[in-house]
Design a protein around this motif. Structure first.
Motif, PDB file in Angstrom:
ATOM      1  N   SER A 199      16.758  12.830   0.700  1.00  0.00           N
ATOM      2  CA  SER A 199      15.388  12.574   1.127  1.00  0.00           C
ATOM      3  C   SER A 199      15.081  11.103   0.927  1.00  0.00           C
ATOM      4  CB  SER A 199      14.422  13.427   0.315  1.00  0.00           C
ATOM      5  OG  SER A 199      14.375  12.942  -1.002  1.00  0.00           O
ATOM      6  N   LYS A 200      13.986  10.693   1.516  1.00  0.00           N
ATOM      7  CA  LYS A 200      13.608   9.271   1.472  1.00  0.00           C
ATOM      8  C   LYS A 200      13.536   8.736   0.038  1.00  0.00           C
ATOM      9  CE  LYS A 200      11.276   5.568   3.086  1.00  0.00           C
ATOM     10  NZ  LYS A 200      11.682   4.571   3.973  1.00  0.00           N
ATOM     11  N   GLY A 201      12.940   9.546  -0.825  1.00  0.00           N
ATOM     12  CA  GLY A 201      12.808   9.105  -2.213  1.00  0.00           C
ATOM     13  C   GLY A 201      14.156   8.907  -2.874  1.00  0.00           C
ATOM     14  N   TYR A 202      15.084   9.824  -2.630  1.00  0.00           N
ATOM     15  CA  TYR A 202      16.413   9.691  -3.224  1.00  0.00           C
ATOM     16  C   TYR A 202      17.171   8.524  -2.624  1.00  0.00           C
ATOM     17  CZ  TYR A 202      16.154  13.848  -6.046  1.00  0.00           C
ATOM     18  OH  TYR A 202      15.818  14.743  -7.016  1.00  0.00           O
ATOM     19  N   LYS A 203      16.929   8.279  -1.327  1.00  0.00           N
ATOM     20  CA  LYS A 203      17.576   7.121  -0.707  1.00  0.00           C
ATOM     21  C   LYS A 203      17.103   5.841  -1.371  1.00  0.00           C
ATOM     22  CE  LYS A 203      18.643   8.876   3.844  1.00  0.00           C
ATOM     23  NZ  LYS A 203      18.172   9.071   5.195  1.00  0.00           N
ATOM     24  N   GLU A 207      -0.159  -2.031  -7.011  1.00  0.00           N
ATOM     25  CA  GLU A 207       1.179  -2.127  -7.550  1.00  0.00           C
ATOM     26  C   GLU A 207       1.320  -3.407  -8.376  1.00  0.00           C
ATOM     27  OE1 GLU A 207       3.954   0.052  -5.447  1.00  0.00           O
ATOM     28  OE2 GLU A 207       4.925  -1.800  -4.868  1.00  0.00           O
ATOM     29  N   VAL A 208       0.762  -4.465  -7.841  1.00  0.00           N
ATOM     30  CA  VAL A 208       0.846  -5.739  -8.534  1.00  0.00           C
ATOM     31  C   VAL A 208       0.115  -5.652  -9.860  1.00  0.00           C
ATOM     32  CG1 VAL A 208       0.171  -8.144  -8.405  1.00  0.00           C
ATOM     33  CG2 VAL A 208       1.078  -7.015  -6.402  1.00  0.00           C
ATOM     34  N   GLY A 209      -1.097  -5.068  -9.795  1.00  0.00           N
ATOM     35  CA  GLY A 209      -1.862  -4.926 -11.025  1.00  0.00           C
ATOM     36  C   GLY A 209      -1.126  -4.072 -12.042  1.00  0.00           C
ATOM     37  N   ALA A 210      -0.441  -3.037 -11.537  1.00  0.00           N
ATOM     38  CA  ALA A 210       0.199  -2.091 -12.439  1.00  0.00           C
ATOM     39  C   ALA A 210       1.516  -2.616 -13.001  1.00  0.00           C
ATOM     40  CB  ALA A 210       0.448  -0.775 -11.699  1.00  0.00           C
ATOM     41  N   LEU A 211       2.190  -3.462 -12.271  1.00  0.00           N
ATOM     42  CA  LEU A 211       3.558  -3.811 -12.644  1.00  0.00           C
ATOM     43  C   LEU A 211       3.769  -5.258 -13.076  1.00  0.00           C
ATOM     44  CD1 LEU A 211       5.702  -2.146  -9.852  1.00  0.00           C
ATOM     45  CD2 LEU A 211       5.738  -1.582 -12.255  1.00  0.00           C
ATOM     46  N   CYS A 212       3.039  -6.164 -12.459  1.00  0.00           N
ATOM     47  CA  CYS A 212       3.500  -7.556 -12.502  1.00  0.00           C
ATOM     48  C   CYS A 212       2.799  -8.389 -13.569  1.00  0.00           C
ATOM     49  CB  CYS A 212       3.288  -8.213 -11.154  1.00  0.00           C
ATOM     50  SG  CYS A 212       4.084  -7.301  -9.848  1.00  0.00           S
ATOM     51  N   LEU A 269       7.025   6.114   0.289  1.00  0.00           N
ATOM     52  CA  LEU A 269       7.285   7.191  -0.668  1.00  0.00           C
ATOM     53  C   LEU A 269       5.997   7.967  -0.933  1.00  0.00           C
ATOM     54  CD1 LEU A 269       9.473   5.334  -3.292  1.00  0.00           C
ATOM     55  CD2 LEU A 269      10.191   6.687  -1.356  1.00  0.00           C
ATOM     56  N   ASP A 270       6.146   9.200  -1.405  1.00  0.00           N
ATOM     57  CA  ASP A 270       4.942   9.957  -1.738  1.00  0.00           C
ATOM     58  C   ASP A 270       4.473   9.579  -3.151  1.00  0.00           C
ATOM     59  OD1 ASP A 270       6.061  11.618  -3.761  1.00  0.00           O
ATOM     60  OD2 ASP A 270       6.948  12.888  -2.232  1.00  0.00           O
ATOM     61  N   PRO A 271       3.224   9.919  -3.488  1.00  0.00           N
ATOM     62  CA  PRO A 271       2.637   9.416  -4.735  1.00  0.00           C
ATOM     63  C   PRO A 271       3.496   9.636  -5.980  1.00  0.00           C
ATOM     64  CG  PRO A 271       0.988  10.495  -3.432  1.00  0.00           C
ATOM     65  CD  PRO A 271       2.265  10.676  -2.696  1.00  0.00           C
ATOM     66  N   SER A 272       4.089  10.816  -6.109  1.00  0.00           N
ATOM     67  CA  SER A 272       4.852  11.048  -7.338  1.00  0.00           C
ATOM     68  C   SER A 272       6.120  10.203  -7.351  1.00  0.00           C
ATOM     69  CB  SER A 272       5.190  12.529  -7.465  1.00  0.00           C
ATOM     70  OG  SER A 272       6.055  12.913  -6.431  1.00  0.00           O
ATOM     71  N   GLN A 273       6.696  10.000  -6.172  1.00  0.00           N
ATOM     72  CA  GLN A 273       7.877   9.135  -6.099  1.00  0.00           C
ATOM     73  C   GLN A 273       7.496   7.695  -6.415  1.00  0.00           C
ATOM     74  OE1 GLN A 273       8.872  10.124  -2.092  1.00  0.00           O
ATOM     75  NE2 GLN A 273      10.524  11.484  -2.697  1.00  0.00           N
ATOM     76  N   ILE A 274       6.311   7.286  -5.941  1.00  0.00           N
ATOM     77  CA  ILE A 274       5.856   5.924  -6.227  1.00  0.00           C
ATOM     78  C   ILE A 274       5.748   5.726  -7.732  1.00  0.00           C
ATOM     79  CG2 ILE A 274       3.867   4.378  -6.060  1.00  0.00           C
ATOM     80  CD1 ILE A 274       3.481   5.263  -3.234  1.00  0.00           C
ATOM     81  N   ILE A 275       5.169   6.723  -8.407  1.00  0.00           N
ATOM     82  CA  ILE A 275       5.015   6.603  -9.857  1.00  0.00           C
ATOM     83  C   ILE A 275       6.382   6.488 -10.518  1.00  0.00           C
ATOM     84  CG2 ILE A 275       4.187   7.753 -11.947  1.00  0.00           C
ATOM     85  CD1 ILE A 275       2.043   9.038 -10.205  1.00  0.00           C
ATOM     86  N   GLU A 276       7.324   7.312 -10.060  1.00  0.00           N
ATOM     87  CA  GLU A 276       8.662   7.283 -10.646  1.00  0.00           C
ATOM     88  C   GLU A 276       9.332   5.929 -10.462  1.00  0.00           C
ATOM     89  OE1 GLU A 276      11.467  10.398  -9.579  1.00  0.00           O
ATOM     90  OE2 GLU A 276       9.730  11.686  -9.342  1.00  0.00           O
ATOM     91  N   ILE A 277       9.276   5.448  -9.212  1.00  0.00           N
ATOM     92  CA  ILE A 277       9.938   4.172  -8.916  1.00  0.00           C
ATOM     93  C   ILE A 277       9.276   3.043  -9.712  1.00  0.00           C
ATOM     94  CG2 ILE A 277      10.392   2.467  -7.107  1.00  0.00           C
ATOM     95  CD1 ILE A 277      12.179   4.703  -6.583  1.00  0.00           C
ATOM     96  N   ARG A 278       7.955   3.101  -9.828  1.00  0.00           N
ATOM     97  CA  ARG A 278       7.271   2.079 -10.613  1.00  0.00           C
ATOM     98  C   ARG A 278       7.703   2.123 -12.070  1.00  0.00           C
ATOM     99  NH1 ARG A 278       1.164   2.495  -8.547  1.00  0.00           N
ATOM    100  NH2 ARG A 278       1.483   1.588  -6.499  1.00  0.00           N
ATOM    101  N   GLY A 317      -2.417   7.474  -2.994  1.00  0.00           N
ATOM    102  CA  GLY A 317      -1.316   7.625  -3.919  1.00  0.00           C
ATOM    103  C   GLY A 317      -1.044   6.425  -4.768  1.00  0.00           C
ATOM    104  N   SER A 318      -2.064   5.897  -5.397  1.00  0.00           N
ATOM    105  CA  SER A 318      -1.810   4.797  -6.318  1.00  0.00           C
ATOM    106  C   SER A 318      -2.656   5.023  -7.547  1.00  0.00           C
ATOM    107  CB  SER A 318      -2.137   3.474  -5.659  1.00  0.00           C
ATOM    108  OG  SER A 318      -3.221   3.658  -4.789  1.00  0.00           O
ATOM    109  N   PRO A 319      -2.288   6.017  -8.311  1.00  0.00           N
ATOM    110  CA  PRO A 319      -3.147   6.435  -9.397  1.00  0.00           C
ATOM    111  C   PRO A 319      -3.125   5.470 -10.583  1.00  0.00           C
ATOM    112  CG  PRO A 319      -1.419   8.037  -8.906  1.00  0.00           C
ATOM    113  CD  PRO A 319      -1.039   6.748  -8.307  1.00  0.00           C
TER     114      PRO A 319
END
Lengths: 423, 237
Positions: free
Chosen positions: A134-138, A193-198, A163-172, A398-400
């Motif tokens: 699936s896209k997330g696994y790819k 994403e920037v606020g959450a990660l960078c 990606l779907d929201p849960s995949q986004i959280i995982e990848i982040r 999907g950016s909780p």
């Protein structure tokens, strides 16, 4: 670690990037932000050595990406926008190929492949062909490919897109984890994403770097003001006069936005309206429809209501009233402590106090919009009611993960003059 | 060298995971065995000489080589995996050489398939082994240069079909170089040496002629270098 010195890439028709200049320290997570076609991917491709710049130099640990390509590239891991996968290979054989290609020593290859599989949650899919992932696994496999040789610098081009929201959280989560011992440069157009990660943001527009700074600093740096929004419990008139006086003395502009009606009063008003309607109905239909239990209940409340009305006096209603206000001062001076003490002394409890900076969205729009004037306009028009709606929308998208600085986004698209004008 | 082997290993693996190569092998075996039947069984009396069926085999290469090489580079561009290869520590030269090596491996497999026919022939009489092995060497050299041309065609486009057609046209030009110009003596003198099938005749006679071998090898080198240049050029644009 990474140094990008006056790098330009020219394409036909004046597109491309011009004079990009920045450097990154070891262990930083830097977000690369910009509208579509701004030159994010081009810049990343030049950093990873996929494209050669027309002008300028890029070095990784002092090694030029183009002149000492082999050494420099073995320190870089790159995840392009579409993960570079061979659909016909299996997960395991793909990772083995990448390990060989990236020069992982022969005896470590097996171990490293297994490590990547378990670390990125691909266990049980080793023998599966990439086509059927699936896209997330790819995306995860793409990430595995980028880190299998333990690079110093990790370049990720829109790692969470599609990606779907849960995949986004995982990848982040993964990226954050990787950021502990890698230097990460990631591009995105999701601002949360920037606020959450960078730790740091680079904003690029039309091929030029327009901003460089920490996500929560950027807002303050863009404009010279200090703004605080607060919710105070108390009657509107009292809060208005007290705050107004205090603010005037301090040279702060105060704006009362709205007062919330006390909940209890609302309820009893609704109840009495209902009762009124019920009794009206009863008057029209005197005897026939009086048997249903609902109406019996209505009769009950009708009977009880005089006592209740007596029990909710004006005073208690006022005690639950609260007022929202926005205080804006020129300069960067923090007046929150004084404000707290003043309101405490005036017996006006603060329910909520929030520092209002330009959010990343505002900055982004201001920097990337065509005319400065329209950006200014977009910033000045902010509807508090719109912000909650947009927040809801963003949560849907999907950016909780939200940061304090991004938690109350404005609605800059809202250009109607009905919003609260900011001084 | 490790990286070249890694890439050629991957390419060989992909050859056996994609249907097109099976298709190419199927066509090759079907057609060549049909031709073998016509040349050896129906044509009486049967002559026990490998060279009789050699020309058919060479002609088959003209069709099979573009099918086998079309995927090599164009598919990387289409899938975006060129970003993986070109940002890895491997140089473009290593990438292209790895792919070329894989195509040579496939060519060898084709030759092995073709060994069935001389094996059958040898059951019915005495086969001249010297001409057999030198002919096979000739076919390998010629096939190697054809694979390089196909590889180059594959680097030109990100569509496999376009690559296949371009490869076929290029090969056809080299193939017909001799016969196209046979009317004009002076032109023929210039063009004839570039003809692919004409160069193999000395080897089939059991003579290793230096210029022939050098022609095939240099043609292969030329097109491998051109492929490298085509890919390298994309990075500057």
């Amino acid at each position: 670690m990474l140094e990008v010195k006056q790098v330009s890439k020219r394409y036909d028709g004046g597109r491309g990037v011009h004079g990009i200049d920045f450097s990154m320290q070891r262990g930083e997570i830097v977000g690369f932000l910009g509208p579509n076609g701004a030159g994010k991917t081009t810049t990343m491709r030049m950093i990873t050595g996929y494209l050669y710049p027309t002008e300028g130099m890029i070095t990784v640990d002092g090694l030029s990406v183009h002149e000492e390509a082999r050494k420099a590239r073995s320190r870089i891991g790159y995840l392009p926008e579409t993960p570079p996968l061979y659909p016909d290979l299996t997960v395991e054989s793909y990772l083995k190929f990448v390990a060989k290609l990236r020069g992982v020593p022969a005896r470590e290859q097996k171990m490293r492949t297994a490590e990547m599989v378990s670390r990125l949650g691909l266990t049980g899919r080793e023998k599966q062909s990439v086509r059927h992932l699936s896209k997330g696994y790819k995306q995860r496999l793409g990430l595995a490919q980028a880190i299998i040789h333990k690079p110093d610098l990790l370049v990720l081009d829109e790692p969470t897109s599609g990606l779907d929201p849960s995949q986004i959280i995982e990848i982040r989560g993964l990226i954050r984890e990787l950021g502990e011992n890698h230097t990460v440069l990631l591009s995105t157009h999701i601002l949360q994403e920037v606020g959450a990660l960078c730790d740091r943001v680079l904003i690029i527009n039309r091929g030029e770097l327009v901003m460089d700074g920490a996500p929560d600093e950027i807002g303050a740096r863009m404009e010279n003001r200090f703004a605080v929004s607060l919710e105070v419990r108390g009657e509107r008139e009292r809060v208005e006069s007290a705050l107004g006086e205090w603010a005037e003395a301090k040279g702060i502009s105060a704006e009362i936005r709205e007062g919330t009606k006390p909940q209890v009063a609302d309820e009893s008003a609704a109840k009495s309206a209902e009762n009124l309607r019920d009794s009206g109905q009863a008057a029209v239909l005197p005897d026939a429809l009086r048997e249903t239990s609902a109406e019996a209940a209505a009769e009950d409340t009708d009977g009880a209501s005089p006592a209740r009305r007596a029990a909710s006096p004006e005073a208690s209603a006022h005690a639950h009233e609260s007022v929202r206000a926005l205080l804006t001062a020129p300069g960067q001076e923090d007046f929150r402590i004084e404000l707290f003490r003043f309101l405490a002394a005036a017996d006006l409890p603060i329910l909520e106090l929030h520092k209002e900076n330009l959010t990343l969205e505002d900055v982004f729009l201001k920097l990337t919009e065509d005319g400065g004037a329209s950006a200014e306009e977009a910033r000045s028009v902010r509807k508090p009611s719109a912000s909650s709606r947009e927040r809801a929308e963003e949560e849907d998208a999907g950016s909780p993960i939200s940061e304090p600085s991004v938690s109350e986004p404005a609605d800059p698209a809202q250009k109607s003059p009905t919003g609260g004008e900011r001084p | 060298m490790n990286r070249i082997l890694a890439i050629s290993g991957k390419e060989l693996r992909l050859y056996f995971l994609t249907p097109t190569s099976y298709f190419a092998f199927a066509i090759y075996i079907l057609m060549s065995s049909f031709m073998f039947y016509v040349d050896f069984v129906t044509y009486q009396p049967s002559i026990i000489d490998y060279r009789l069926i050699l020309s058919d085999m060479l002609f088959m290469l003209l069709i099979v080589v573009p099918i086998l090489t079309m995927r090599l580079i164009s598919e990387e561009f289409r899938q975006g995996t060129d970003e993986l290869l070109l940002t890895s520590p491997a140089s473009v030269t290593e990438v292209v050489l790895g792919k070329y090596l894989a195509s040579l491996g496939v060519l060898l497999m084709l030759l092995v398939c073709n060994l069935v026919y001389p094996a059958i022939m040898s059951l019915f009489g005495n086969l001249n082994m010297l001409t057999l092995w030198l002919s096979l060497l000739g076919v390998f050299l010629m096939g190697a240069s054809m694979m390089a041309i196909g590889l180059f065609a594959s680097a030109l486009s990100q569509h496999q079909m376009v690559s296949a057609v371009a490869g076929f046209v290029l090969l056809l030009l080299f193939w017909l170089a001799g016969s196209m110009t046979s009317q004009n003596e002076t032109l023929s003198a210039w063009i004839q040496p570039f003809s692919l099938p004409d160069r193999i005749s000395n080897l089939t006679k059991g003579v290793i002629n230096g210029p022939d071998v050098i022609f095939y090898v240099s043609l292969a080198v030329l097109f491998v270098v051109l492929s490298i240049q085509v890919i390298e050029r994309k990075r500057w644009r």
